[in-house]
Design a protein around this motif. Structure first.
Motif, PDB file in Angstrom:
ATOM      1  N   MET A 187       0.813  -1.194   0.000  1.00 46.57           N
ATOM      2  CA  MET A 187       0.000   0.000   0.000  1.00 46.57           C
ATOM      3  C   MET A 187       0.860   1.262   0.000  1.00 46.57           C
ATOM      4  SD  MET A 187      -3.153   0.883  -0.213  1.00 46.57           S
ATOM      5  CE  MET A 187      -4.264  -0.306   0.461  1.00 46.57           C
ATOM      6  N   ILE A 188       2.066   1.153   0.507  1.00 49.04           N
ATOM      7  CA  ILE A 188       2.944   2.320   0.564  1.00 49.04           C
ATOM      8  C   ILE A 188       3.203   2.854  -0.836  1.00 49.04           C
ATOM      9  CG2 ILE A 188       5.264   3.104   1.159  1.00 49.04           C
ATOM     10  CD1 ILE A 188       5.126   1.119   3.524  1.00 49.04           C
ATOM     11  N   ALA A 189       3.408   1.976  -1.809  1.00 44.51           N
ATOM     12  CA  ALA A 189       3.678   2.413  -3.181  1.00 44.51           C
ATOM     13  C   ALA A 189       2.500   3.190  -3.741  1.00 44.51           C
ATOM     14  CB  ALA A 189       3.995   1.223  -4.061  1.00 44.51           C
ATOM     15  N   GLU A 190       1.261   2.716  -3.514  1.00 41.16           N
ATOM     16  CA  GLU A 190       0.084   3.404  -4.029  1.00 41.16           C
ATOM     17  C   GLU A 190      -0.074   4.778  -3.399  1.00 41.16           C
ATOM     18  OE1 GLU A 190      -0.298   0.059  -3.379  1.00 41.16           O
ATOM     19  OE2 GLU A 190      -0.964  -0.703  -5.303  1.00 41.16           O
ATOM     20  N   SER A 191       0.246   4.899  -2.110  1.00 40.17           N
ATOM     21  CA  SER A 191       0.026   6.162  -1.411  1.00 40.17           C
ATOM     22  C   SER A 191       0.888   7.288  -1.963  1.00 40.17           C
ATOM     23  CB  SER A 191       0.258   5.992   0.084  1.00 40.17           C
ATOM     24  OG  SER A 191       1.617   5.719   0.342  1.00 40.17           O
ATOM     25  N   LYS A 192       1.937   6.953  -2.699  1.00 43.09           N
ATOM     26  CA  LYS A 192       2.785   7.982  -3.299  1.00 43.09           C
ATOM     27  C   LYS A 192       2.294   8.415  -4.677  1.00 43.09           C
ATOM     28  CE  LYS A 192       6.755   6.531  -0.719  1.00 43.09           C
ATOM     29  NZ  LYS A 192       8.000   7.135  -0.396  1.00 43.09           N
ATOM     30  N   LEU A 193       1.338   7.693  -5.227  1.00 44.85           N
ATOM     31  CA  LEU A 193       0.811   8.036  -6.544  1.00 44.85           C
ATOM     32  C   LEU A 193      -0.176   9.197  -6.428  1.00 44.85           C
ATOM     33  CD1 LEU A 193       0.215   4.433  -7.874  1.00 44.85           C
ATOM     34  CD2 LEU A 193       2.059   5.994  -8.520  1.00 44.85           C
ATOM     35  N   PRO A 194      -0.072  10.189  -7.311  1.00 45.14           N
ATOM     36  CA  PRO A 194      -0.946  11.366  -7.212  1.00 45.14           C
ATOM     37  C   PRO A 194      -2.437  11.034  -7.252  1.00 45.14           C
ATOM     38  CG  PRO A 194       0.842  11.797  -8.742  1.00 45.14           C
ATOM     39  CD  PRO A 194       0.923  10.341  -8.372  1.00 45.14           C
ATOM     40  N   LEU A 195      -2.854  10.115  -8.112  1.00 46.73           N
ATOM     41  CA  LEU A 195      -4.277   9.801  -8.197  1.00 46.73           C
ATOM     42  C   LEU A 195      -4.764   9.140  -6.911  1.00 46.73           C
ATOM     43  CD1 LEU A 195      -6.930   9.827  -9.682  1.00 46.73           C
ATOM     44  CD2 LEU A 195      -6.231   7.752 -10.897  1.00 46.73           C
ATOM     45  N   TYR A 196      -3.996   8.219  -6.363  1.00 46.94           N
ATOM     46  CA  TYR A 196      -4.377   7.582  -5.094  1.00 46.94           C
ATOM     47  C   TYR A 196      -4.491   8.637  -4.005  1.00 46.94           C
ATOM     48  CZ  TYR A 196      -4.294   4.715  -0.916  1.00 46.94           C
ATOM     49  OH  TYR A 196      -4.606   4.154   0.290  1.00 46.94           O
ATOM     50  N   ARG A 197      -3.480   9.484  -3.909  1.00 41.02           N
ATOM     51  CA  ARG A 197      -3.464  10.528  -2.883  1.00 41.02           C
ATOM     52  C   ARG A 197      -4.676  11.450  -3.017  1.00 41.02           C
ATOM     53  NH1 ARG A 197       0.791  13.589  -4.500  1.00 41.02           N
ATOM     54  NH2 ARG A 197      -0.744  14.792  -5.614  1.00 41.02           N
ATOM     55  N   ASP A 198      -4.976  11.869  -4.252  1.00 36.10           N
ATOM     56  CA  ASP A 198      -6.103  12.771  -4.468  1.00 36.10           C
ATOM     57  C   ASP A 198      -7.440  12.089  -4.187  1.00 36.10           C
ATOM     58  OD1 ASP A 198      -4.365  14.808  -5.092  1.00 36.10           O
ATOM     59  OD2 ASP A 198      -4.652  14.657  -7.259  1.00 36.10           O
ATOM     60  N   LEU A 199      -7.591  10.831  -4.579  1.00 37.31           N
ATOM     61  CA  LEU A 199      -8.818  10.094  -4.276  1.00 37.31           C
ATOM     62  C   LEU A 199      -8.992   9.926  -2.773  1.00 37.31           C
ATOM     63  CD1 LEU A 199      -8.797   7.299  -7.015  1.00 37.31           C
ATOM     64  CD2 LEU A 199     -10.451   9.166  -6.802  1.00 37.31           C
ATOM     65  N   PHE A 200      -7.906   9.635  -2.084  1.00 31.07           N
ATOM     66  CA  PHE A 200      -7.956   9.466  -0.632  1.00 31.07           C
ATOM     67  C   PHE A 200      -8.342  10.781   0.049  1.00 31.07           C
ATOM     68  CE2 PHE A 200      -6.123   8.935   3.624  1.00 31.07           C
ATOM     69  CZ  PHE A 200      -6.677   7.724   3.980  1.00 31.07           C
ATOM     70  N   ASN A 201      -7.749  11.878  -0.397  1.00 31.51           N
ATOM     71  CA  ASN A 201      -8.082  13.194   0.159  1.00 31.51           C
ATOM     72  C   ASN A 201      -9.532  13.568  -0.143  1.00 31.51           C
ATOM     73  OD1 ASN A 201      -5.548  13.537   1.272  1.00 31.51           O
ATOM     74  ND2 ASN A 201      -4.754  14.646  -0.490  1.00 31.51           N
ATOM     75  N   LEU A 202      -9.997  13.236  -1.346  1.00 34.96           N
ATOM     76  CA  LEU A 202     -11.384  13.492  -1.713  1.00 34.96           C
ATOM     77  C   LEU A 202     -12.325  12.710  -0.796  1.00 34.96           C
ATOM     78  CD1 LEU A 202     -13.418  14.806  -3.681  1.00 34.96           C
ATOM     79  CD2 LEU A 202     -13.122  12.796  -5.143  1.00 34.96           C
ATOM     80  N   LEU A 203     -12.044  11.444  -0.601  1.00 38.35           N
ATOM     81  CA  LEU A 203     -12.872  10.604   0.265  1.00 38.35           C
ATOM     82  C   LEU A 203     -12.920  11.168   1.684  1.00 38.35           C
ATOM     83  CD1 LEU A 203     -14.525   8.052   0.892  1.00 38.35           C
ATOM     84  CD2 LEU A 203     -12.339   6.859   1.230  1.00 38.35           C
ATOM     85  N   ASN A 204     -11.764  11.513   2.230  1.00 36.46           N
ATOM     86  CA  ASN A 204     -11.725  12.055   3.591  1.00 36.46           C
ATOM     87  C   ASN A 204     -12.456  13.391   3.692  1.00 36.46           C
ATOM     88  OD1 ASN A 204     -10.416  10.152   5.282  1.00 36.46           O
ATOM     89  ND2 ASN A 204      -8.546  10.538   4.137  1.00 36.46           N
ATOM     90  N   GLY A 205     -12.317  14.228   2.686  1.00 39.70           N
ATOM     91  CA  GLY A 205     -13.030  15.507   2.685  1.00 39.70           C
ATOM     92  C   GLY A 205     -14.536  15.315   2.635  1.00 39.70           C
TER      93      GLY A 205
END
Length: 121
Positions: A1-19
């Motif tokens: 999962m660490i590798a995915e968390s560095k990808l911009p799309l993963y990061r943005d989707l995660f931030n969108l979900l949390n928001g």
């Protein structure tokens, strides 16, 4: 999962979900159970599709499905603004994030179609 968390799309989707999760806390019961729940579900589906698409070579259909899910998220945001459940200020905080996610999915989709047209596997 660490590798995915560095990808911009993963990061943005995660931030969108949390928001969205934070924003839904202030919704009335009706909108929380309809618009809020559906928006969260679509974002979770986007995350699942992203993780699935990263692990397969022929991912055009998955990326197309991601694009459709993202369009639904946009529709739900617009409906929330129009119904005054989401203020314009709240929407403005999401605008850049939504634009980034949309652009990244569109780029990935174009890349898939280009790869499919060239016959690459």
């Amino acid at each position: 999962m660490i590798a995915e968390s560095k990808l911009p799309l993963y990061r943005d989707l995660f931030n969108l979900l949390n928001g969205i999760l934070d924003m839904c806390k202030s919704y009335s019961k009706f909108f929380k159970m309809t618009v809020g729940e559906r928006t969260v579900k679509e974002c979770l589906d986007l995350m699942a599709l992203f993780l699935r698409a990263r692990n397969v070579r022929k991912n055009t259909e998955i990326v197309e499905e991601m694009d459709a899910k993202f369009e639904m998220v946009l529709v739900l945001f617009r409906a929330g603004v129009q119904q005054r459940v989401i203020s314009e200020a709240q929407y403005a905080r999401f605008a850049v994030l939504l634009a980034n996610v949309g652009a990244q999915i569109a780029d990935w989709r174009r890349e898939c179609h280009k790869r499919d047209a060239s016959g690459e596997i």
